[in-house]
Design a protein around this motif. Structure first.
Motif, PDB file in Angstrom:
ATOM      1  N   THR A   5     -18.747   8.473  -7.414  1.00  0.00           N
ATOM      2  CA  THR A   5     -17.727   8.777  -6.309  1.00  0.00           C
ATOM      3  C   THR A   5     -18.192   7.030  -5.666  1.00  0.00           C
ATOM      4  O   THR A   5     -18.548   6.729  -5.303  1.00  0.00           O
ATOM      5  N   VAL A   8     -14.965   4.772   0.390  1.00  0.00           N
ATOM      6  CA  VAL A   8     -14.427   5.306   0.957  1.00  0.00           C
ATOM      7  C   VAL A   8     -13.708   3.960   1.550  1.00  0.00           C
ATOM      8  O   VAL A   8     -14.927   2.991   2.445  1.00  0.00           O
ATOM      9  N   THR A  12      -8.199   5.700   3.834  1.00  0.00           N
ATOM     10  CA  THR A  12      -7.179   5.958   3.009  1.00  0.00           C
ATOM     11  C   THR A  12      -6.138   7.099   2.813  1.00  0.00           C
ATOM     12  O   THR A  12      -6.305   7.859   3.645  1.00  0.00           O
ATOM     13  N   VAL A  14      -4.056   9.400   0.689  1.00  0.00           N
ATOM     14  CA  VAL A  14      -4.244  10.042  -0.825  1.00  0.00           C
ATOM     15  C   VAL A  14      -2.618  11.193  -0.859  1.00  0.00           C
ATOM     16  O   VAL A  14      -2.713  11.804  -0.483  1.00  0.00           O
ATOM     17  N   HIS A  25     -10.087  15.518  -4.935  1.00  0.00           N
ATOM     18  CA  HIS A  25     -10.121  13.989  -4.545  1.00  0.00           C
ATOM     19  C   HIS A  25     -10.200  13.756  -3.454  1.00  0.00           C
ATOM     20  O   HIS A  25     -11.732  12.775  -3.134  1.00  0.00           O
ATOM     21  N   ALA A  26      -9.787  13.720  -1.849  1.00  0.00           N
ATOM     22  CA  ALA A  26      -9.811  13.463  -1.066  1.00  0.00           C
ATOM     23  C   ALA A  26     -11.476  14.195  -0.664  1.00  0.00           C
ATOM     24  O   ALA A  26     -11.614  13.188   0.561  1.00  0.00           O
ATOM     25  N   LEU A  29     -14.576  12.544  -1.418  1.00  0.00           N
ATOM     26  CA  LEU A  29     -14.283  10.340  -1.076  1.00  0.00           C
ATOM     27  C   LEU A  29     -15.131  10.916  -0.203  1.00  0.00           C
ATOM     28  O   LEU A  29     -16.417   9.939   0.698  1.00  0.00           O
ATOM     29  N   VAL A 136      -9.641   9.634   5.726  1.00  0.00           N
ATOM     30  CA  VAL A 136      -8.362  10.095   4.477  1.00  0.00           C
ATOM     31  C   VAL A 136      -7.358  11.132   4.939  1.00  0.00           C
ATOM     32  O   VAL A 136      -8.145  12.057   5.382  1.00  0.00           O
ATOM     33  N   ASP A 173      -6.447   1.502   2.169  1.00  0.00           N
ATOM     34  CA  ASP A 173      -6.287   2.103   0.513  1.00  0.00           C
ATOM     35  C   ASP A 173      -5.501   3.288  -0.193  1.00  0.00           C
ATOM     36  O   ASP A 173      -5.044   3.915   1.361  1.00  0.00           O
TER      37      ASP A 173
END
Length: 623
Positions: A5, A8, A12, A14, A25-26, A29, A136, A173
């Motif tokens: 992992t 974060v 971010t 995604v 995936h989110a 994180l 995120v 990111d």
């Protein structure tokens, strides 16, 4: 779970397609945060009464999240408000959020996107930039296929793409998830940047519950992959630089003029990655102004929308009526005209230019009536024309696009720069509204070819009668477009190479002219297939330029209909004018002036007392 992992970032973003694994995936994180932090999950998908499949998808997403996470269902501006509270926060997803915003604003059927949409998007971007984090965001990556076949679909694609780009600029990111694999996008990257490095997390479990679809109530049209694997109209390479097209350049056009002395390596300008949108604050003020005028709600119809557009372009409310509208007519020859694709012989291009300079063409007569001034510029005639300015000449004619490139790379770059310089010259001289057009014989053949290349349409779907050609000429034109499209296929991802290969001098100059005018925040009125085709490519080379344009009328050419749909432009008039020389655009000028004056001079309901009866009664009771 395979892989490690990753940490974060503060913010971010995604991105990913449907069922790509982006949501999982989110979640991963934030699952890796120390101390089993309680994540606030902000769900943007609205529940649809009676839609059991949608309810099941929502339940499946909720079931796979850790039990100590909390879920909040947020819509519209509630999302920005929720982000102000401390994190960690997961937002899933922005496509459904935007769908709801567009639904609430009634944007799907509106000719102009309501100002409330811009306000909501701007508010969200500002909230993300100020969010305490960790945050995120999940969003759908869109626009990977051929143009959607509905206006609503194109609206959704464009707005979501703009939202993703705006959020990427304020996030620390950005990750793209494809087939369950996460790819970290380079910091500060732009469209076309070749480097994409994989992120530390490499896999998402194959048994993942499918992500929810984005319900757009039939709005977002399906995107269809190009049969050959290309996506028409997508720029290639690094989009900041204007450079000659790669690959073997065509031989010099017979009789072509040398590159003007004023053009050198140091003159090669940078094409903007994106053009700033018209002012949203002025737009909102103009919408509020129209709503408060002494008239029934929506009483001004398209005139009100036109006034709002003009206010946003000028950055002031109420807008000012244009006082220096300029018509710029380009004279050029196309090699394909010798193949009998027009009702007129090739030499008539120069004859039309001479007539225009003498004020004898329909567009010049209409310009006098509308109070606009006209400029005739020779950018590509074989032998010149009396009265046309010769100092902007790029080449003497072009190659036959069904057999050879229209221009070589050097002259294509020169043509692009020439268009930009022409726009600069007009704007520096005080032009506040521009109407470009071309006088070239046979220009609808390369124009239709460009439209087909960008939109993925079949050759027969873009072939029109243009100058009034008979059936035999129509067949010659269809064959020419078919053969030119075959030659264009290797360049579908490179707009400038596409213009060089199957366009022409005037079309490239028009594209550069329109892009530069938008960059300098000067609106333009589009008219005709040739200008529309150039506008398509201008918007590819300078994304966002289309917001600075308005269409005068629908052309009788089928390819022009595709242009309007692709650019999401609604015509002001429908006069069935077929001159293709800007006449309809000039005819629309009084409408633009009227729209501006209506917003500036019409009294408000409050000032005039022109209000509905129940309001009058209430006002009288209070006296």
């Amino acid at each position: 779970m395979c892989g490690v992992t990753p940490p974060v970032e503060l913010r971010t973003l995604v991105l990913g397609g449907t069922r790509s694994g982006k949501s999982r995936h989110a979640e991963v994180l934030l699952e890796g945060l120390p101390g089993d932090a309680a994540v606030r999950y902000l769900a943007t998908g609205r529940r649809i009464p009676g839609d059991t499949d949608w309810d099941a998808r929502i339940a499946a997403h909720a079931a796979r999240r850790p039990a100590h996470w909390t879920t909040e269902e947020v819509v519209g501006t509630e999302l920005a408000t929720a982000l102000a509270r401390p994190g960690p926060v997961l937002v899933d997803d922005l496509a459904t959020w935007l769908t709801g915003v567009l639904d609430d604003a009634g944007a799907w059927a509106a000719p102009v996107v309501p100002a409330g949409v811009d306000a909501a998007v701007d508010g969200l971007v500002a909230a993300v930039a100020a969010a305490p984090g960790p945050l995120v965001l999940v969003s759908a990556e869109t626009g990977l296929g051929v143009v959607p076949d509905t206006r609503a679909g194109r609206l959704f694609r464009d707005r979501l793409g703009e939202l993703n780009a705006a959020l990427a600029r304020v996030c620390d990111d950005v990750v793209l998830v494809v087939a369950g694999r996460a790819l970290a996008l380079p910091p500060g990257g732009t469209a076309g940047t070749p480097a994409v490095a994989p992120a530390p997390v490499t896999e998402v479990p194959a048994e993942e519950v499918p992500e929810p679809e984005v319900p757009v109530a039939g709005a977002a049209g399906a995107e269809v992959a190009d049969p050959a694997g290309d996506v028409a109209g997508t720029p290639a390479g690094v989009p900041g630089a204007v450079v000659p097209a790669t690959g073997a350049a065509a031989g010099a056009v017979a009789g072509a003029a040398p590159t003007p002395d004023s053009v050198s390596e140091s003159d090669v300008e940078i094409v903007p990655v994106a053009v700033g949108r018209p002012d949203s604050r002025s737009r909102r003020e103009a919408v509020a102004l129209v709503d408060g005028l002494a008239m029934p709600t929506g009483g001004l119809g398209r005139l009100g929308e036109l006034g709002v557009w003009l206010a946003s372009c000028q950055g002031t409310c109420p807008p000012q009526a244009p006082v220096r509208a300029r018509v710029v007519l380009l004279a050029a020859d196309h090699g394909i005209a010798a193949n009998g694709v027009s009702a007129y012989p090739p030499e008539v291009s120069a004859v039309r230019a001479t007539a225009a300079a003498a004020g004898r063409l329909p567009v010049t007569v209409a310009a006098r009536a509308a109070g606009a001034t006209v400029r005739v510029v020779d950018v590509g005639l074989v032998s010149g024309a009396e009265g046309a300015e010769p100092g902007w000449l790029v080449a003497h004619g072009t190659g036959r696009i069904d057999r050879e490139d229209a221009l070589d790379g050097e002259r294509a770059t020169t043509a692009w720069l020439t268009g930009r310089r022409l726009a600069d010259a007009e704007i520096d001289a005080g032009a506040d509204l521009l109407i470009p057009a071309t006088l070239a014989v046979g220009v609808t053949t390369p124009a239709a070819t460009l439209v087909a290349a960008v939109t993925g349409a079949e050759p027969v779907a873009v072939v029109g009668r243009a100058s009034g050609i008979d059936d035999r000429a129509w067949m010659r034109k269809a064959v020419a477009i078919r053969d030119a499209l075959r030659r264009a296929r290797p360049h579908l991802r490179d707009p400038l190479a596409l213009l060089r290969t199957v366009g022409g001098t005037d079309l490239i100059v028009l594209a550069g002219f329109l892009a530069r005018a938008a960059e300098r925040k000067v609106p333009a009125v589009l008219d005709g297939l040739a200008v529309g085709a150039a506008a398509l490519l201008a918007d590819e080379l300078a994304p966002g330029a289309k917001d600075w344009w308005v269409a005068a009328q629908p052309s009788t050419e089928p390819a022009a209909t595709l242009v309007l749909e692709h650019l999401s432009l609604v015509p002001l008039l429908d006069l069935a004018v077929r001159t293709e020389d800007g006449t309809a655009a000039v005819t629309a000028l009084p409408l633009v002036v009227t729209a501006a004056r209506l917003l500036a001079e019409t009294g408000t309901a409050r000032d005039t007392g022109v209000v509905p009866g129940d309001v009058i009664a209430a006002a009288g009771a209070g006296r």
